[in-house]
Structure formats: C-alpha cells, structure tokens
Design a protein around this motif. Structure first.
Motif, mmCIF file in Angstrom:
data_model
loop_
_atom_site.group_PDB
_atom_site.id
_atom_site.type_symbol
_atom_site.label_atom_id
_atom_site.label_comp_id
_atom_site.label_asym_id
_atom_site.label_seq_id
_atom_site.Cartn_x
_atom_site.Cartn_y
_atom_site.Cartn_z
ATOM 1 N N PRO A 168 0.837 -1.211 0.000
ATOM 2 C CA PRO A 168 0.000 0.000 0.000
ATOM 3 C C PRO A 168 0.863 1.248 0.000
ATOM 4 C CG PRO A 168 0.088 -0.932 2.198
ATOM 5 C CD PRO A 168 0.830 -1.889 1.309
ATOM 6 N N THR A 169 0.342 2.304 -0.601
ATOM 7 C CA THR A 169 1.016 3.590 -0.608
ATOM 8 C C THR A 169 -0.036 4.684 -0.760
ATOM 9 O OG1 THR A 169 2.796 4.880 -1.652
ATOM 10 C CG2 THR A 169 1.380 3.576 -3.110
ATOM 11 N N VAL A 170 0.414 5.925 -0.871
ATOM 12 C CA VAL A 170 -0.492 7.072 -0.997
ATOM 13 C C VAL A 170 -0.115 7.837 -2.253
ATOM 14 C CG1 VAL A 170 -1.280 9.214 0.080
ATOM 15 C CG2 VAL A 170 -0.811 7.218 1.500
ATOM 16 N N SER A 171 -1.106 8.286 -2.991
ATOM 17 C CA SER A 171 -0.854 9.021 -4.229
ATOM 18 C C SER A 171 -0.079 10.309 -3.953
ATOM 19 C CB SER A 171 -2.180 9.344 -4.932
ATOM 20 O OG SER A 171 -2.994 10.161 -4.104
ATOM 21 N N ILE A 172 0.722 10.727 -4.916
ATOM 22 C CA ILE A 172 1.562 11.915 -4.793
ATOM 23 C C ILE A 172 1.035 13.018 -5.706
ATOM 24 C CG2 ILE A 172 3.903 12.834 -5.155
ATOM 25 C CD1 ILE A 172 4.953 10.014 -4.602
ATOM 26 N N GLY A 173 0.937 14.234 -5.169
ATOM 27 C CA GLY A 173 0.596 15.396 -5.985
ATOM 28 C C GLY A 173 -0.873 15.616 -6.239
ATOM 29 N N THR A 174 -1.747 14.758 -5.708
ATOM 30 C CA THR A 174 -3.185 14.949 -5.910
ATOM 31 C C THR A 174 -3.747 15.899 -4.857
ATOM 32 O OG1 THR A 174 -3.571 12.949 -4.581
ATOM 33 C CG2 THR A 174 -3.517 12.679 -6.965
ATOM 34 N N ASP A 175 -4.878 16.554 -5.178
ATOM 35 C CA ASP A 175 -5.490 17.481 -4.220
ATOM 36 C C ASP A 175 -5.798 16.772 -2.908
ATOM 37 O OD1 ASP A 175 -5.349 19.521 -6.037
ATOM 38 O OD2 ASP A 175 -7.378 19.217 -6.811
ATOM 39 N N GLN A 176 -6.344 15.584 -3.011
ATOM 40 C CA GLN A 176 -6.627 14.772 -1.838
ATOM 41 C C GLN A 176 -5.838 13.462 -1.957
ATOM 42 O OE1 GLN A 176 -8.429 15.701 0.783
ATOM 43 N NE2 GLN A 176 -8.946 17.667 -0.133
ATOM 44 N N PRO A 177 -4.934 13.165 -1.009
ATOM 45 C CA PRO A 177 -4.185 11.906 -1.083
ATOM 46 C C PRO A 177 -5.126 10.710 -1.128
ATOM 47 C CG PRO A 177 -3.265 13.359 0.594
ATOM 48 C CD PRO A 177 -4.568 13.977 0.171
ATOM 49 N N GLU A 178 -4.823 9.772 -2.027
ATOM 50 C CA GLU A 178 -5.633 8.567 -2.167
ATOM 51 C C GLU A 178 -4.825 7.341 -1.767
ATOM 52 O OE1 GLU A 178 -8.665 8.552 -5.647
ATOM 53 O OE2 GLU A 178 -6.778 9.300 -6.450
ATOM 54 N N SER A 179 -5.498 6.383 -1.171
ATOM 55 C CA SER A 179 -4.868 5.108 -0.871
ATOM 56 C C SER A 179 -4.805 4.278 -2.143
ATOM 57 C CB SER A 179 -5.659 4.355 0.203
ATOM 58 O OG SER A 179 -5.620 5.032 1.436
ATOM 59 N N ILE A 180 -3.592 3.919 -2.561
ATOM 60 C CA ILE A 180 -3.396 3.071 -3.726
ATOM 61 C C ILE A 180 -2.434 1.951 -3.319
ATOM 62 C CG2 ILE A 180 -3.875 4.899 -5.392
ATOM 63 C CD1 ILE A 180 -0.884 5.307 -5.728
ATOM 64 N N TYR A 181 -2.128 1.036 -4.239
ATOM 65 C CA TYR A 181 -1.185 -0.020 -3.914
ATOM 66 C C TYR A 181 -0.478 -0.502 -5.173
ATOM 67 C CZ TYR A 181 -4.887 -3.248 -5.493
ATOM 68 O OH TYR A 181 -5.848 -3.887 -6.227
ATOM 69 N N GLU A 182 0.670 -1.133 -4.956
ATOM 70 C CA GLU A 182 1.416 -1.766 -6.033
ATOM 71 C C GLU A 182 1.267 -3.279 -5.911
ATOM 72 O OE1 GLU A 182 5.861 -1.602 -7.972
ATOM 73 O OE2 GLU A 182 5.709 -1.867 -5.803
ATOM 74 N N ALA A 183 0.987 -3.925 -7.022
ATOM 75 C CA ALA A 183 0.896 -5.380 -7.079
ATOM 76 C C ALA A 183 2.018 -5.908 -7.961
ATOM 77 C CB ALA A 183 -0.460 -5.816 -7.635
ATOM 78 N N ARG A 184 2.897 -6.713 -7.371
ATOM 79 C CA ARG A 184 3.940 -7.393 -8.141
ATOM 80 C C ARG A 184 3.529 -8.856 -8.292
ATOM 81 N NH1 ARG A 184 8.697 -4.912 -9.168
ATOM 82 N NH2 ARG A 184 9.019 -2.850 -8.227
ATOM 83 N N PHE A 185 3.421 -9.283 -9.536
ATOM 84 C CA PHE A 185 2.849 -10.588 -9.849
ATOM 85 C C PHE A 185 3.838 -11.404 -10.670
ATOM 86 C CE2 PHE A 185 0.480 -13.446 -12.630
ATOM 87 C CZ PHE A 185 -0.466 -13.999 -11.794
ATOM 88 N N LYS A 186 4.023 -12.659 -10.275
ATOM 89 C CA LYS A 186 4.853 -13.583 -11.049
ATOM 90 C C LYS A 186 4.220 -14.955 -10.974
ATOM 91 C CE LYS A 186 9.625 -15.081 -11.835
ATOM 92 N NZ LYS A 186 11.040 -14.895 -11.435
ATOM 93 N N ALA A 187 3.986 -15.561 -12.119
ATOM 94 C CA ALA A 187 3.292 -16.851 -12.137
ATOM 95 C C ALA A 187 3.882 -17.783 -13.173
ATOM 96 C CB ALA A 187 1.802 -16.654 -12.412
ATOM 97 N N LYS A 188 3.867 -19.079 -12.843
ATOM 98 C CA LYS A 188 4.169 -20.144 -13.774
ATOM 99 C C LYS A 188 2.887 -20.936 -13.975
ATOM 100 C CE LYS A 188 9.067 -20.615 -12.578
ATOM 101 N NZ LYS A 188 10.139 -21.544 -12.125
ATOM 102 N N ILE A 189 2.496 -21.085 -15.237
ATOM 103 C CA ILE A 189 1.198 -21.661 -15.578
ATOM 104 C C ILE A 189 1.403 -22.742 -16.628
ATOM 105 C CG2 ILE A 189 -1.096 -21.139 -16.522
ATOM 106 C CD1 ILE A 189 -0.482 -18.175 -15.727
#
Length: 210
Positions: free
Chosen positions: A23-44
């Motif tokens: 989780p992180t918070v948006s940068i430079g927006t009028d109102q900070p928003e809760s956002i997140y980074e998803a790192r995905f790795k899969a073998k299928i």
C-alpha cells in the motif's frame, strides 16, 4: 473474438503464483488517495480444451482501477509473447494452444492501482496444482467473504504472508483481497461513528456522576 470467432478460455492444469501487495499514498493529488502496487509472477501450464485450432485466452488479475502496468514479460513455451491486452480487471493473453499436452507459460508484471484485488482460481475441470503465495508488505489484508481459504498466515519483518496449496482442485472460490485502508470503506472510515458516540457516552457518564 478472433476473425469473427469467439476465443476459448484455456484450461489451466497448473498454477503457481507469487503476489506482493504494497500500500502507498498518491503523490501530488489534491486529496491523497490510498493506492497499492501489485507485483505478480506466475508459472502456468495451459491447454486447449478442444481439438480444434481456435485461439485460447488466459486471464490474470490486475487492480480493478488500474493506474499503471509495467515490467510486463510473458513467455509461452519458452518464447516471448506480446499477445496481451487489458480487459476489465484482467490481463489477457491470447494465442494458439494444443490439446495434446499442457503448454508452460510465465507471466511477470508490476501494476499500480486501487480496488479489491481478486485472484480467480483457474478454469479447468480439475487443476492438478494450485499454489499461491501472497505477501502484504508493511500492512495486512482482509479476505472478503467466502474467499478460498489459505493456510495460517505468517508474520515476518513487517510482512504478512499467506499461502494457498491445493492438489487436484475442482472447485475454488475467488480470492478477493482488501489491503487495509484500500477498500472504499477503510478501517478509519468504519470508526468515524465513534467520534459523536464517544461525546454522548462521556456526557451520560458525567451526568450519572453528578
């Protein structure tokens, strides 16, 4: 669709994924928003459910409100592939598969966004191997109601690690994940009502003491 024909959904025989959610918070927006980074790795491993040569699709999860998608690498049978696009909350690969045997695929990406991250159990009559490791970095998460159940979570150095390990999986509910503070009503939002209520209780206690 491809050449006027509907693509088939590939039958997944093996699925092994590692997902990291930060989780992180948006940068430079009028109102900070809760956002997140998803790192995905899969073998299928995937196969065509039919003997015909129709292209198939393999769908993989993305944040539903996508901000960016980068570090994307897809290989099919050891060869790089760029037959990918985004549809709804999914990353979709399409291309030919054989019904003679399962074809190995590998997918890696980094995505930033918001909303409930949902990992669907793969389509197939029976999935021989389903394994997923999900790491919540500097946070915790909540599994939404009726999500496929993991093993007991582990806590290591500010991380919470969840694991799913199933053999011969026939039925599995989608794993819907709310990172704390990300869902439309986060933990603090749920506690807003405590403000006026605490004032009322304090007033009642003061009156009783008097």
């Amino acid at each position: 669709q491809a050449n006027g024909r509907v693509r088939r959904t590939a039958e997944i025989k093996g699925f092994m994924a590692r997902v990291g959610l930060t989780p992180t918070v948006s940068i430079g927006t009028d109102q900070p928003e809760s956002i997140y980074e998803a790192r995905f790795k899969a073998k299928i491993t995937a196969r065509n459910p039919s003997a015909d040569k129709t292209d198939c699709e393999v769908q993989l999860p993305l944040p539903p409100q996508l901000i960016s998608l980068s570090d994307l690498e897809v290989t099919v049978n050891g060869e790089p592939s760029e037959n990918v696009f985004v549809r709804g909350g999914n990353l979709v690969w399409h291309g030919p598969l054989t019904d003679a045997g399962a074809i190995p695929m590998e997918v890696t990406y980094s995505a930033v966004g918001k909303g409930i991250y949902t990992l669907h159990t793969p389509p197939g009559k029976i999935v021989d191997t389903f394994e997923a490791t999900l790491t919540a970095n500097s946070s915790d998460l909540r599994l939404m109601e009726l999500s496929l159940q993991p093993e007991r979570p582990r806590h290591e150095g500010g991380k919470t690690i969840y694991e799913w390990k199933y053999k011969r999986l026939m039925i599995g509910r989608p794993i819907a994940i709310d990172i704390l503070g990300i869902a439309p009503m986060d933990r603090l939002g749920e506690l807003v009502w405590l403000g006026p209520l605490s004032v009322l209780i304090f007033g009642l206690l003061a009156a009783l003491i008097t």
